[in-house]
Motif scaffolding. Structure first.
Motif, PDB file in Angstrom:
ATOM      1  N   GLU A 175      -4.026   7.438   4.379  1.00  0.00           N
ATOM      2  CA  GLU A 175      -3.606   8.571   3.544  1.00  0.00           C
ATOM      3  C   GLU A 175      -4.108   8.391   2.113  1.00  0.00           C
ATOM      4  OE1 GLU A 175       0.458  11.028   2.289  1.00  0.00           O
ATOM      5  OE2 GLU A 175       0.554   9.395   3.756  1.00  0.00           O
ATOM      6  N   ALA A 176      -4.120   7.149   1.635  1.00  0.00           N
ATOM      7  CA  ALA A 176      -4.653   6.875   0.303  1.00  0.00           C
ATOM      8  C   ALA A 176      -6.158   7.123   0.256  1.00  0.00           C
ATOM      9  CB  ALA A 176      -4.337   5.433  -0.095  1.00  0.00           C
ATOM     10  N   ALA A 225      -4.483   1.260  -2.792  1.00  0.00           N
ATOM     11  CA  ALA A 225      -3.853   1.451  -1.480  1.00  0.00           C
ATOM     12  C   ALA A 225      -4.914   1.623  -0.400  1.00  0.00           C
ATOM     13  CB  ALA A 225      -2.917   2.653  -1.517  1.00  0.00           C
ATOM     14  N   ALA A 226      -6.004   2.319  -0.732  1.00  0.00           N
ATOM     15  CA  ALA A 226      -7.086   2.507   0.237  1.00  0.00           C
ATOM     16  C   ALA A 226      -7.733   1.164   0.576  1.00  0.00           C
ATOM     17  CB  ALA A 226      -8.134   3.474  -0.328  1.00  0.00           C
ATOM     18  N   SER A 259     -10.947   7.980   5.999  1.00  0.00           N
ATOM     19  CA  SER A 259      -9.578   8.352   6.341  1.00  0.00           C
ATOM     20  C   SER A 259      -9.514   8.923   7.748  1.00  0.00           C
ATOM     21  CB  SER A 259      -9.055   9.375   5.328  1.00  0.00           C
ATOM     22  OG  SER A 259      -7.767   9.828   5.683  1.00  0.00           O
ATOM     23  N   HIS A 307      -6.291   9.581  10.291  1.00  0.00           N
ATOM     24  CA  HIS A 307      -5.425  10.428   9.452  1.00  0.00           C
ATOM     25  C   HIS A 307      -5.844  11.892   9.592  1.00  0.00           C
ATOM     26  CE1 HIS A 307      -2.625  11.419   6.347  1.00  0.00           C
ATOM     27  NE2 HIS A 307      -3.552  11.821   5.505  1.00  0.00           N
ATOM     28  N   PRO A 358       0.803  -1.226   0.000  1.00  0.00           N
ATOM     29  CA  PRO A 358       0.000   0.000   0.000  1.00  0.00           C
ATOM     30  C   PRO A 358       0.838   1.280   0.000  1.00  0.00           C
ATOM     31  CG  PRO A 358      -0.959  -1.602   1.491  1.00  0.00           C
ATOM     32  CD  PRO A 358       0.374  -2.160   1.060  1.00  0.00           C
ATOM     33  N   ALA A 359       1.950   1.296   0.743  1.00  0.00           N
ATOM     34  CA  ALA A 359       2.784   2.500   0.780  1.00  0.00           C
ATOM     35  C   ALA A 359       3.348   2.817  -0.600  1.00  0.00           C
ATOM     36  CB  ALA A 359       3.916   2.324   1.783  1.00  0.00           C
ATOM     37  N   ASP A 375      -4.769   1.827   3.763  1.00  0.00           N
ATOM     38  CA  ASP A 375      -3.928   3.010   3.964  1.00  0.00           C
ATOM     39  C   ASP A 375      -4.801   4.256   4.101  1.00  0.00           C
ATOM     40  OD1 ASP A 375      -2.276   5.408   3.206  1.00  0.00           O
ATOM     41  OD2 ASP A 375      -0.709   3.885   3.090  1.00  0.00           O
ATOM     42  N   LEU A 413       0.490   4.135  -2.826  1.00  0.00           N
ATOM     43  CA  LEU A 413       0.247   5.542  -2.520  1.00  0.00           C
ATOM     44  C   LEU A 413       1.310   6.420  -3.160  1.00  0.00           C
ATOM     45  CD1 LEU A 413      -1.107   7.881  -0.931  1.00  0.00           C
ATOM     46  CD2 LEU A 413       0.356   7.261   1.007  1.00  0.00           C
TER      47      LEU A 413
END
Length: 263
Positions: free
Chosen positions: A93-94, A86-87, A122, A127, A56-57, A91, A60
């Motif tokens: 942030e994604a 990624a979401a 998120s 986040h 995922p990182a 994640d 993103l």
């Protein structure tokens, strides 16, 4: 059977991709972090391989690179697809970036309801930008019914994580009574903390508050910081305050700006 040049190049690219995947599996956390934060042009192939491997990182990071045209050709639609992947991998942030794509029409039609859903997911995952952006949707009533009391709750959540812009908006809510009872003390506290985080709009707002309290020297210091970090709109706002002041320290700041051709 003789391979054509195109077939040979395709086979070589697949082999190189396979070798990168093998190396990725053996990398330490520190090595992976260095890879994902390194120079985009040098890291692009590795980031893509890591993204396709399911990290995922990396997904993103690749989405951001595609959205910005940083190290790769810009492709908003592909960026949105990677943010979604990624979401789906959890994640937060994604999730926030997928919300920004829905809100701004980056690679996908504008859909404020979906943007709000992504921001909320998120934010619920902890986040700070998701919390802040969902607060904005609630405050303005975009994609969700307007609810300034709930918006303030999300701003405060992000503010407690150190989000400078959220601190500033929480302060404005407490100052104006948006979604809450007016609280000058809480407004001053959040303006101060936001200003100290480096956010230029809060530096201006905190300076105005200090000027109203007769603390001209401190106000001048914050106005100076806002001038250094801010945009032309903030500069005009500060000049407007200085043009009306009778405080010696603020008048001195205004005279200095005029002398340097900045007024």
């Amino acid at each position: 059977m003789t391979l054509t040049q195109e077939q040979f190049e395709r086979a070589a690219a697949l082999e190189a991709h396979h070798q990168r995947l093998v190396k990725l599996q053996g990398m330490s956390y520190r090595q992976l972090q260095g890879l994902l934060t390194g120079d985009p042009a040098e890291a692009a192939l590795w980031v893509r391989s890591a993204a396709e491997y399911g990290m995922p990182a990396a997904q993103l990071r690749l989405g951001r690179m595609l959205l910005e045209g940083n190290g790769v050709e810009r492709d908003d639609r592909a960026a949105f697809t990677w943010f979604l992947r990624a979401a789906d991998g959890g994640d937060p942030e994604a999730m926030n970036m997928a919300g920004r794509c829905h809100e701004n029409g980056w690679g996908v039609p504008v859909d404020l309801r979906k943007a709000a859903e992504c921001y909320r997911s998120s934010g619920e995952a902890g986040h700070d930008w998701g919390e802040y952006n969902f607060g904005n949707m609630l405050f303005d009533g975009r994609g969700v019914p307007q609810d300034r009391a709930e918006a303030l709750q999300w701003y405060v959540r992000a503010a407690h994580r150190g989000h400078g812009r959220a601190m500033n908006l929480a302060a404005r809510c407490f100052e104006e009574g948006w979604g809450c009872a007016k609280s000058p003390a809480e407004a001053a506290e959040w303006y101060r903390r936001s200003a100290e985080s480096g956010y230029f709009r809060a530096q201006f707002n905190y300076g105005v508050l200090l000027a109203q309290l007769g603390e001209g020297v401190a106000a001048a210091e914050w106005f100076s910081k806002a001038l250094a970090a801010g945009d032309p709109g903030i500069r005009q706002a500060i000049l407007g305050v200085l043009a009306k002041t009778r405080d010696p320290a603020l008048a001195e700041l205004g005279a200095g700006l005029a002398q340097n051709g900045l007024a």
